[in-house]
Design a protein around this motif. Structure first.
Motif, short mmCIF file in Angstrom:
data_model
loop_
_atom_site.label_atom_id
_atom_site.label_comp_id
_atom_site.label_asym_id
_atom_site.label_seq_id
_atom_site.Cartn_x
_atom_site.Cartn_y
_atom_site.Cartn_z
N LYS A 70 0.84 -1.19 0.00
CA LYS A 70 0.00 0.00 0.00
C LYS A 70 0.89 1.25 0.00
O LYS A 70 2.03 1.23 0.45
CB LYS A 70 -0.90 0.01 1.24
N PRO A 71 0.34 2.37 -0.48
CA PRO A 71 1.15 3.60 -0.54
C PRO A 71 1.73 4.03 0.80
O PRO A 71 2.84 4.58 0.85
CB PRO A 71 0.15 4.64 -1.07
N TRP A 72 1.02 3.75 1.90
CA TRP A 72 1.54 4.20 3.20
C TRP A 72 2.85 3.50 3.55
O TRP A 72 3.68 4.06 4.27
CB TRP A 72 0.51 4.00 4.30
N LYS A 73 3.05 2.29 3.03
CA LYS A 73 4.31 1.59 3.29
C LYS A 73 5.46 2.26 2.56
O LYS A 73 6.59 2.29 3.06
CB LYS A 73 4.20 0.12 2.90
N LEU A 74 5.19 2.78 1.37
CA LEU A 74 6.21 3.52 0.64
C LEU A 74 6.55 4.81 1.39
O LEU A 74 7.73 5.19 1.49
CB LEU A 74 5.74 3.82 -0.77
N VAL A 75 5.53 5.47 1.93
CA VAL A 75 5.77 6.68 2.73
C VAL A 75 6.60 6.34 3.95
O VAL A 75 7.53 7.08 4.32
CB VAL A 75 4.43 7.33 3.14
N LYS A 76 6.29 5.22 4.59
CA LYS A 76 7.06 4.79 5.77
C LYS A 76 8.53 4.56 5.41
O LYS A 76 9.44 4.94 6.15
CB LYS A 76 6.45 3.52 6.35
N LEU A 77 8.75 3.93 4.25
CA LEU A 77 10.13 3.71 3.80
C LEU A 77 10.82 5.06 3.56
O LEU A 77 11.97 5.26 3.98
CB LEU A 77 10.14 2.88 2.52
N ALA A 78 10.11 5.98 2.92
CA ALA A 78 10.69 7.29 2.66
C ALA A 78 10.98 8.04 3.96
O ALA A 78 11.99 8.75 4.07
CB ALA A 78 9.76 8.11 1.77
N MET A 79 10.12 7.86 4.95
CA MET A 79 10.36 8.48 6.26
C MET A 79 11.68 7.98 6.85
O MET A 79 12.45 8.74 7.43
CB MET A 79 9.20 8.19 7.21
N SER A 80 11.93 6.68 6.67
CA SER A 80 13.18 6.11 7.21
C SER A 80 14.40 6.60 6.44
O SER A 80 15.52 6.51 6.94
CB SER A 80 13.12 4.58 7.17
N MET A 81 14.17 7.12 5.24
CA MET A 81 15.28 7.62 4.42
C MET A 81 15.63 9.08 4.75
O MET A 81 16.64 9.59 4.29
CB MET A 81 14.92 7.50 2.93
N ARG A 82 14.80 9.74 5.54
CA ARG A 82 15.04 11.15 5.84
C ARG A 82 16.40 11.37 6.52
O ARG A 82 17.05 12.39 6.31
CB ARG A 82 13.93 11.69 6.75
#
Length: 347
Positions: A70-82
Motif C-alpha cells: 500500500k502507498p503508506w508503506k512507501l511513505v514509511k520507507l521514505a520516512m526512514s530515508m530522511r
C-alpha cells in the motif's frame, strides 16, 4: 567541464520500473560521478528490479519496496530515508509513487527548502503534438539514455551516456548462465518478444534469420508466457537453445553477457546489451522512447510518415496501406547483413 567535488553531496535517484527503463537509468549514477566524483549516490526502485543494480560501482545503496504494498508503506520507507539528508534528489520516474517519496523527503520543498530537486518531465505537450498531429519537437535522433540524463544538466551533468559497462552481472549469475548455455556459449542471442505485439519483428523472420546463418548457434530469450518462441527453435533445434521462461532477469542479463551479440526487438534485453557493451541489432518499430544510445548498436528501422505512432507501441497500427509496415519491411536479409557486419567488425 567543471568538475565539482564536494564530499558532502548525496544524491537519490528514483526509478521504480519498468525493466528496460531501470536498465537505461543505470547510466545516471555514472553520469553524476563524472561531475561529482566524491558524491554518495543512492537509488530507490521496486524490489523485483533491485537486483539489477547490484555491483554497480557508482551506486552506494539501494532502497527497494514491494509493488504490491500500500502507498503508506512507501511513505514509511521514505520516512526512514530522511536521516540520509540527501543534498540532491532526481525523480527519474515522475508518477504518483515517486512524488510520494519526494514529498516525504522534502516536506517544505514548495518553499524552496531541503534538497536540490529535479523531476524528469514527461513532455506531455510534445507527445501530444507528435502522436496527434505528427509534429516532432523532440531532439533527434531519439535516445532513451540521453532523455534520462538531459534533465540533470542544471547540475552540470552531461547528457552524453557514460561508456559501458553500466550493468554488472554477479559471478553467481554468470556461472548460472554458463551452466544453462553449455555449448551455446558465445552464440547469437535473439529476443523475439516484446510487451506489445506491434513492437515484435515477425516470428517467421526470426526463423528465416536462423536459416540464413547455418553455421551459427542461437539462444532464444523471453518470458514464460512467450510460448511462440518454441516455434522459432523448431526451425533448427540442433543449433538453437530456447531459454525463454527459464532465466531470472539477472541470469538473462548474464546470458547476454556470455553471447556474441544480440538481435532484439525494442525491449529490455536490448538495453541490457547496451549497458553491458555488447553489440546489438535493434529492431525499432512504432515506439520512440526506448531508442538505443550506443555506437555498438546497429539500429534497423523504416522511415515512415506514421512513425512513431504510440508511446509504448501499444497501437493501434495507423498505417492505412500496410499493417505493421515499420517492422514487416525490415527483411531477414537486411538483419542478416547487419549481423554479419557486427561479427566481422570484432566489436
Amino acid at each position: 567541464m567543471l568538475v565539482r567535488t564536494p564530499k558532502s553531496a548525496k544524491f537519490l535517484i528514483i526509478r521504480f520500473s519498468a525493466y528496460g527503463d531501470v536498465i537505461q537509468t543505470l547510466s545516471v549514477p555514472a553520469g553524476i560521478k563524472q561531475t561529482y566524483p566524491e558524491a554518495e549516490i543512492q537509488f530507490i526502485t521496486r524490489k523485483d528490479m533491485a537486483p539489477l543494480l547490484e555491483n554497480h560501482p557508482a551506486i552506494d545503496r539501494v532502497w527497494a519496496f514491494d509493488r504490491k504494498d500500500k502507498p503508506w508503506k512507501l511513505v514509511k520507507l521514505a520516512m526512514s530515508m530522511r536521516g540520509e539528508k540527501f543534498t540532491h534528489i532526481y525523480d527519474a520516474h515522475n508518477n504518483m509513487r515517486s512524488r510520494l517519496v519526494v514529498w516525504t523527503l522534502r516536506p517544505w520543498g514548495f518553499l524552496g527548502l531541503g534538497a536540490k530537486f529535479i523531476r524528469r518531465s514527461i513532455r506531455r505537450w510534445k507527445r501530444f503534438l507528435l502522436f496527434r498531429f505528427r509534429i516532432n519537437k523532440f531532439e533527434m535522433p531519439f535516445s532513451g539514455q540521453r532523455d534520462l540524463l538531459e534533465p540533470l544538466q542544471p547540475w552540470g551533468v552531461s547528457k552524453l551516456a557514460p561508456p559501458a559497462p553500466q550493468l554488472f552481472p554477479s559471478d553467481i549469475h554468470r556461472a548460472k548462465a554458463r551452466e544453462l548455455l553449455g555449448e551455446f556459449k558465445n552464440a547469437i542471442a535473439l529476443a523475439p518478444s516484446a510487451a506489445y505485439f506491434l513492437k515484435r519483428w515477425p516470428k517467421d523472420y526470426f526463423m528465416k534469420l536462423i536459416e540464413l546463418h547455418p553455421d551459427d548457434k542461437f539462444v532464444l530469450l523471453g518470458g514464460p508466457e512467450d510460448s511462440f518462441i518454441e516455434d522459432i527453435r523448431a526451425v533448427a533445434p540442433e543449433r538453437v537453445l530456447n531459454l525463454a521462461g527459464k532465466c531470472s532477469m539477472q541470469v538473462s542479463a548474464a546470458v547476454v553477457a556470455e553471447s556474441k551479440l544480440i538481435v532484439a526487438n525494442d525491449t529490455g534485453l536490448l538495453h541490457v546489451a547496451e549497458q553491458l557493451g555488447k553489440p546489438a541489432v535493434a529492431l525499432m518499430g512504432p515506439a520512440p522512447f526506448g531508442f538505443p544510445s550506443r555506437p555498438a548498436t546497429k539500429i534497423m528501422e523504416i522511415n515512415l510518415p506514421c512513425r512513431p505512432c504510440s508511446k509504448h507501441g501499444q497501437g493501434p497500427c495507423i498505417n492505412k496501406f500496410k499493417f505493421h509496415q515499420c517492422l514487416v519491411d525490415i527483411s531477414p536479409e537486411m538483419v542478416s547483413n547487419s549481423v554479419r557486419q557486427l561479427k566481422d567488425s570484432g566489436l
